[in-house]
Design a protein around this motif. Structure first.
Motif, PDB file in Angstrom:
ATOM      1  N   SER A  62       0.810  -1.220   0.000  1.00  0.00           N
ATOM      2  CA  SER A  62       0.000   0.000   0.000  1.00  0.00           C
ATOM      3  C   SER A  62       0.841   1.268   0.000  1.00  0.00           C
ATOM      4  N   ASN A  63       2.073   1.171   0.515  1.00  0.00           N
ATOM      5  CA  ASN A  63       2.946   2.342   0.571  1.00  0.00           C
ATOM      6  C   ASN A  63       4.002   2.363  -0.531  1.00  0.00           C
ATOM      7  N   VAL A  64       3.895   1.413  -1.470  1.00  0.00           N
ATOM      8  CA  VAL A  64       4.888   1.316  -2.546  1.00  0.00           C
ATOM      9  C   VAL A  64       4.493   2.172  -3.744  1.00  0.00           C
ATOM     10  N   THR A  65       5.457   2.904  -4.273  1.00  0.00           N
ATOM     11  CA  THR A  65       5.285   3.594  -5.551  1.00  0.00           C
ATOM     12  C   THR A  65       6.300   3.016  -6.526  1.00  0.00           C
ATOM     13  N   LEU A  66       5.810   2.316  -7.539  1.00  0.00           N
ATOM     14  CA  LEU A  66       6.676   1.702  -8.541  1.00  0.00           C
ATOM     15  C   LEU A  66       6.810   2.660  -9.714  1.00  0.00           C
ATOM     16  N   ARG A  67       8.042   3.102  -9.967  1.00  0.00           N
ATOM     17  CA  ARG A  67       8.307   4.072 -11.037  1.00  0.00           C
ATOM     18  C   ARG A  67       8.689   3.305 -12.305  1.00  0.00           C
ATOM     19  N   VAL A  68       7.805   3.371 -13.287  1.00  0.00           N
ATOM     20  CA  VAL A  68       7.939   2.516 -14.473  1.00  0.00           C
ATOM     21  C   VAL A  68       8.133   3.360 -15.733  1.00  0.00           C
ATOM     22  N   ALA A  69       9.166   3.027 -16.493  1.00  0.00           N
ATOM     23  CA  ALA A  69       9.381   3.667 -17.788  1.00  0.00           C
ATOM     24  C   ALA A  69       8.557   2.947 -18.848  1.00  0.00           C
ATOM     25  N   LYS A  70       8.027   3.711 -19.795  1.00  0.00           N
ATOM     26  CA  LYS A  70       7.205   3.085 -20.839  1.00  0.00           C
ATOM     27  C   LYS A  70       7.368   3.845 -22.154  1.00  0.00           C
ATOM     28  N   TYR A  71       7.022   3.158 -23.214  1.00  0.00           N
ATOM     29  CA  TYR A  71       6.984   3.778 -24.539  1.00  0.00           C
ATOM     30  C   TYR A  71       5.575   4.298 -24.785  1.00  0.00           C
ATOM     31  N   LYS A  72       5.441   5.178 -25.736  1.00  0.00           N
ATOM     32  CA  LYS A  72       4.109   5.681 -26.090  1.00  0.00           C
ATOM     33  C   LYS A  72       3.220   4.507 -26.516  1.00  0.00           C
ATOM     34  N   GLY A  73       2.056   4.412 -25.879  1.00  0.00           N
ATOM     35  CA  GLY A  73       1.150   3.303 -26.197  1.00  0.00           C
ATOM     36  C   GLY A  73       1.667   1.961 -25.731  1.00  0.00           C
ATOM     37  N   GLY A  74       2.503   1.967 -24.703  1.00  0.00           N
ATOM     38  CA  GLY A  74       3.147   0.741 -24.267  1.00  0.00           C
ATOM     39  C   GLY A  74       2.441  -0.001 -23.155  1.00  0.00           C
ATOM     40  N   TRP A  75       3.203  -0.322 -22.103  1.00  0.00           N
ATOM     41  CA  TRP A  75       2.684  -1.150 -21.024  1.00  0.00           C
ATOM     42  C   TRP A  75       1.379  -0.620 -20.430  1.00  0.00           C
ATOM     43  N   LYS A  80      -4.255  -1.630 -19.341  1.00  0.00           N
ATOM     44  CA  LYS A  80      -5.603  -1.073 -19.216  1.00  0.00           C
ATOM     45  C   LYS A  80      -6.591  -1.836 -20.083  1.00  0.00           C
ATOM     46  N   LEU A  81      -6.226  -2.098 -21.331  1.00  0.00           N
ATOM     47  CA  LEU A  81      -7.122  -2.805 -22.242  1.00  0.00           C
ATOM     48  C   LEU A  81      -7.392  -4.233 -21.768  1.00  0.00           C
ATOM     49  N   ALA A  82      -6.401  -4.835 -21.108  1.00  0.00           N
ATOM     50  CA  ALA A  82      -6.560  -6.204 -20.614  1.00  0.00           C
ATOM     51  C   ALA A  82      -7.264  -6.247 -19.262  1.00  0.00           C
ATOM     52  N   GLY A  83      -7.582  -5.066 -18.707  1.00  0.00           N
ATOM     53  CA  GLY A  83      -8.236  -5.015 -17.405  1.00  0.00           C
ATOM     54  C   GLY A  83      -7.329  -5.395 -16.258  1.00  0.00           C
ATOM     55  N   LEU A  84      -6.029  -5.107 -16.411  1.00  0.00           N
ATOM     56  CA  LEU A  84      -5.043  -5.504 -15.407  1.00  0.00           C
ATOM     57  C   LEU A  84      -4.344  -4.299 -14.776  1.00  0.00           C
ATOM     58  N   ASP A  85      -5.006  -3.164 -14.793  1.00  0.00           N
ATOM     59  CA  ASP A  85      -4.380  -1.930 -14.308  1.00  0.00           C
ATOM     60  C   ASP A  85      -4.865  -1.500 -12.916  1.00  0.00           C
ATOM     61  N   LYS A  86      -5.492  -2.398 -12.195  1.00  0.00           N
ATOM     62  CA  LYS A  86      -5.908  -2.092 -10.813  1.00  0.00           C
ATOM     63  C   LYS A  86      -4.832  -2.640  -9.869  1.00  0.00           C
ATOM     64  N   PHE A  87      -3.816  -1.840  -9.624  1.00  0.00           N
ATOM     65  CA  PHE A  87      -2.666  -2.284  -8.857  1.00  0.00           C
ATOM     66  C   PHE A  87      -2.893  -2.121  -7.347  1.00  0.00           C
ATOM     67  N   PRO A  88      -2.360  -3.028  -6.532  1.00  0.00           N
ATOM     68  CA  PRO A  88      -2.415  -2.860  -5.072  1.00  0.00           C
ATOM     69  C   PRO A  88      -1.305  -1.934  -4.563  1.00  0.00           C
ATOM     70  N   TYR A  89      -0.658  -1.230  -5.459  1.00  0.00           N
ATOM     71  CA  TYR A  89       0.395  -0.271  -5.156  1.00  0.00           C
ATOM     72  C   TYR A  89       0.273   0.856  -6.174  1.00  0.00           C
ATOM     73  N   LYS A  90       0.986   1.919  -5.977  1.00  0.00           N
ATOM     74  CA  LYS A  90       0.911   3.046  -6.897  1.00  0.00           C
ATOM     75  C   LYS A  90       1.940   2.866  -8.015  1.00  0.00           C
ATOM     76  N   VAL A  91       1.528   3.159  -9.243  1.00  0.00           N
ATOM     77  CA  VAL A  91       2.441   3.080 -10.381  1.00  0.00           C
ATOM     78  C   VAL A  91       2.545   4.447 -11.042  1.00  0.00           C
ATOM     79  N   GLU A  92       3.757   4.927 -11.201  1.00  0.00           N
ATOM     80  CA  GLU A  92       4.015   6.180 -11.914  1.00  0.00           C
ATOM     81  C   GLU A  92       4.680   5.845 -13.244  1.00  0.00           C
ATOM     82  N   PHE A  93       3.965   6.033 -14.354  1.00  0.00           N
ATOM     83  CA  PHE A  93       4.519   5.779 -15.673  1.00  0.00           C
ATOM     84  C   PHE A  93       5.187   7.052 -16.204  1.00  0.00           C
ATOM     85  N   THR A  94       6.385   6.890 -16.762  1.00  0.00           N
ATOM     86  CA  THR A  94       7.092   7.998 -17.414  1.00  0.00           C
ATOM     87  C   THR A  94       7.460   7.566 -18.825  1.00  0.00           C
ATOM     88  N   GLU A  95       7.136   8.390 -19.804  1.00  0.00           N
ATOM     89  CA  GLU A  95       7.367   8.016 -21.205  1.00  0.00           C
ATOM     90  C   GLU A  95       8.795   8.327 -21.651  1.00  0.00           C
TER      91      GLU A  95
END
Length: 360
Positions: A62-75, A80-95
């Motif tokens: 609950s206190n974790v922030t996962l900092r994730v690099a991604k490409y445009k239209g990537g992970w 999200k389209l697969a319905g798998l974006d409800k994380f039990p932690y916080k995710v910060e995507f950076t392009e």
């Protein structure tokens, strides 16, 4: 005589008493050591039990922030389209636009997780970058090619000797250009090689400033719109391995490690979702085309063509994957792209092997 007999009896009784006393002492001593041993066993057992309790304590996501690099239209889009974006932690995507920039960001402790080709980490070794390779996605290699303008007279790679060729440094384009030149007895020294980013390369190619362009992705479709022609495909040159990069500090943190394991499983499942049906692939192609500004038909056709070669799958680290990257590194060393031979094996970390294998 009577005194003699009495003394013998007394001596005998005394000896028996001494013997009984000695036996009692031995018994007490054995009991003492037995109690000490039992105490040690109980102490070790208690310690192990305490450690087991600690080991079984679930991580606090609950206190974790996962900092994730991604490409445009990537992970982020695929999850999200697969319905798998409800994380039990916080995710910060950076392009980011490339794996080389992601490795720099990991080394600067700006992100925790990223993905890219086999190549950027090789350059990271020479700069002592802090980086771990924790998994790999093996997918198709169709969108990797050497283009020439529509009015080019070049028929083979050999015809590009002395010509101005653009490429993307420290990427698959850099590698496959070297290999294509090698096949016809040439090297980078035999051409005027110009390192350009994808946007700059596309602009230069459209202006007619380049005689050839080694590139990848949907820039190929954009160049072909202007009449560009594929001189040679890198389909059979590249391994198709797309590596998962992680920051060593994130892997060492118990809570972030648990978050990364969960995230990798979600990526694996989203890949399966994308290619599970024609409907899913069509849906993904529509949204991805919108995200990157390319016609849906181009995206869908490429996706279908890629599936004919192989589907994308996430795997834990393996000796073949390590050997493949080492082969790329040796090629760069042999051609002078990097100053000396490097060993890639220490970059690979099997921390998440069990988590990936158990992900269903």
């Amino acid at each position: 005589m009577t005194n003699y007999i009495s003394m013998k009896i007394f001596s005998g009784n005394r000896l028996q008493q001494q013997e009984r006393t000695a036996q009692t002492k031995k018994g007490l001593l054995r009991s003492f050591w037995a109690i000490l041993a039992l105490g040690g066993v109980l102490s070790v057992t208690a310690s192990n039990a305490q450690n087991a309790v600690v080991a079984q304590t679930p991580p606090n996501l609950s206190n974790v922030t996962l900092r994730v690099a991604k490409y445009k239209g990537g992970w982020d889009l695929q999850l999200k389209l697969a319905g798998l974006d409800k994380f039990p932690y916080k995710v910060e995507f950076t392009e980011f636009t490339g794996g080389n920039l992601m490795t720099q960001a990991i080394n600067a402790n700006a992100i925790d997780l990223a993905s890219g080709s086999e190549i950027p980490p090789i350059f990271g070794i020479q700069s002592n970058a802090a980086l771990r390779l924790i998994a790999s996605t093996r997918g198709p290699t169709i969108a990797q090619t050497l283009l020439v303008p529509k009015n080019s007279k070049a028929k083979t790679v050999a015809d590009l000797k002395g010509k101005k060729i653009g490429y993307v440094k420290a990427t698959t384009a850099h590698y496959f250009l070297i290999k294509m030149l090698e096949e016809v007895g040439l090297s980078l020294k035999d051409i005027n090689a110009v390192a350009l980013s994808i946007p700059d390369g596309l602009s230069a190619f459209r202006r007619g400033d380049l005689d050839g362009w080694a590139t990848y992705g949907y820039a190929i479709a954009q160049a072909k719109k202007d009449g560009a022609r594929e001189l040679k495909s890198a389909r059979n040159i590249l391994s198709g391995n797309f590596l998962i990069y992680a920051a060593p500090t994130a892997v060492a943190d118990p809570n972030k490690k648990a978050a990364i394991a969960d995230f990798l499983c979600r990526i694996k499942k989203s890949q399966d979702w994308r290619e599970a049906s024609a409907k899913n692939l069509d849906n993904w192609s529509t949204k991805y085309a919108e995200a990157i500004g390319v016609e849906k038909k181009v995206v869908l056709d490429d996706a279908k063509e890629g599936l004919k070669q192989r589907r994308s799958q996430l795997f834990p680290i393996s000796q073949p994957a390590i050997a493949s990257q080492q082969n790329v590194a040796d090629t760069f060393a042999k051609t002078g792209v990097i100053t000396s031979r490097v060993n890639v094996a220490p970059l690979w970390d099997g921390t998440f092997t069990d988590a990936i294998n158990k992900c269903k």
